[in-house]
Design an enzyme around this catalytic site. Structure first.
Site, mmCIF file in Angstrom:
data_model
loop_
_atom_site.group_PDB
_atom_site.id
_atom_site.type_symbol
_atom_site.label_atom_id
_atom_site.label_comp_id
_atom_site.label_asym_id
_atom_site.label_seq_id
_atom_site.Cartn_x
_atom_site.Cartn_y
_atom_site.Cartn_z
ATOM 1 N N SER A 94 -23.818 24.222 -13.625
ATOM 2 C CA SER A 94 -24.313 25.598 -13.736
ATOM 3 C C SER A 94 -25.734 25.717 -14.274
ATOM 4 O O SER A 94 -26.279 26.825 -14.301
ATOM 5 C CB SER A 94 -23.364 26.443 -14.586
ATOM 6 O OG SER A 94 -22.247 26.835 -13.814
ATOM 7 N N LYS A 109 -29.231 27.590 -20.880
ATOM 8 C CA LYS A 109 -28.094 27.640 -19.957
ATOM 9 C C LYS A 109 -27.236 26.408 -20.161
ATOM 10 O O LYS A 109 -27.742 25.292 -20.310
ATOM 11 C CB LYS A 109 -28.562 27.680 -18.503
ATOM 12 C CG LYS A 109 -27.428 27.902 -17.501
ATOM 13 C CD LYS A 109 -26.933 29.321 -17.566
ATOM 14 C CE LYS A 109 -25.668 29.546 -16.743
ATOM 15 N NZ LYS A 109 -24.446 29.019 -17.432
ATOM 16 N N THR A 110 -25.922 26.631 -20.172
ATOM 17 C CA THR A 110 -24.969 25.526 -20.203
ATOM 18 C C THR A 110 -24.555 25.181 -18.778
ATOM 19 O O THR A 110 -24.788 25.942 -17.840
ATOM 20 C CB THR A 110 -23.702 25.897 -21.006
ATOM 21 O OG1 THR A 110 -23.133 27.082 -20.431
ATOM 22 C CG2 THR A 110 -24.020 26.125 -22.464
ATOM 23 N N GLY A 111 -23.908 24.031 -18.633
ATOM 24 C CA GLY A 111 -23.376 23.632 -17.342
ATOM 25 C C GLY A 111 -22.219 22.675 -17.528
ATOM 26 O O GLY A 111 -22.175 21.933 -18.511
#
Length: 251
Positions: free
Chosen positions: A61, A199-201
């Protein structure tokens, strides 16, 4: 003079080694495996941990950062409040099971939202943007709706920071208003002391926390990739990075 120079280099190297040992201790305390890269905006300071120059991973993501720019640039969505109608399919993650906006889709990493736009964009268009952005290995694969999750696209921690630098400098073939919109979506913390855009993923074993921050009027870029062995590891993506930033007295 040579002796003094040697001493300065030795002290600097010793300090870097000590920091690396402290970071290693943080990871071991949580039984975590990962790599980190932190760079000052002017490039004079760089901290890295467990970096393999040949290692790259699916962006998961974190690809929503460039993907959001592409969707906006192509006019597939007008603004952050436009409704993305839920398809009625119940998914495992409850926040996805309702209408979304670009703001909530980014915040909750709504996969089906971005997959809907991926179908409209198509592989050829994505390949054009990946090349224009210089993003990762610039590959997609056979499934245009999943190439950032388990397809052929790969990025390294170095790639992540290279792209974030372009984003911050607005050095991308994207209208500035769209870059501004993305930055609003990415802003995860803002107070008198610090601002963080991030942002995380997560996809399979690959977990990410990437972004940049401004603290004490200085800008820093960061990227953390870690191996996800169980769901409880997910919180460590951000936690370990913030712990390291505090250790380095950046925050």
């Amino acid at each position: 003079m040579k002796y003094l120079a040697f001493c300065v280099i030795w002290v600097y190297s010793a300090n870097i080694y000590a920091v690396e040992q402290q970071i290693d201790s943080l990871f071991k305390a949580h039984n975590a495996i990962g790599s980190m890269l932190i760079e000052s905006a002017d490039g004079t300071l760089k901290y890295q941990y467990n970096i393999d120059s040949n290692a790259s991973f699916v962006p998961a993501s974190t690809f929503k950062i460039p993907n959001t720019l592409i969707i906006l640039e192509e006019g597939l969505i007008k603004d952050t409040s436009e409704v993305i109608t839920w398809d009625g399919i119940v998914r495992e993650y409850a926040p996805w099971n309702k209408d979304q906006t670009l703001k909530t889709a980014f915040q909750f990493s709504c996969v089906w939202c971005y997959q809907r736009y991926a179908k409209k964009l198509g592989t050829v268009k994505y390949l054009e943007y990946l090349k224009a952005f210089g993003y990762g290995n610039q590959l997609t694969g056979r499934d245009v709706t999943r190439f950032w999750l388990d397809g052929d696209l790969r990025v390294s921690v170095q790639d992540q920071i290279r792209f974030l630098r372009k984003l911050d400098a607005q050095n991308l073939p994207i209208e500035k208003r769209h870059i501004s919109t993305l930055k609003q979506l990415m802003l995860s913390k803002s107070d008198d002391k610090i601002k963080v855009w991030s942002k995380t993923g997560w996809s399979g074993k690959d977990g990410w926390y990437v972004g940049y921050l401004v603290s004490n009027k200085q800008t820093w870029f960061f990227a953390h990739h870690m191996v996800i062995k169980q769901r409880s590891d997910l919180a460590l993506r951000k936690q370990l990075m913030m712990d390291v930033l505090k250790l380095l007295k950046i925050t």
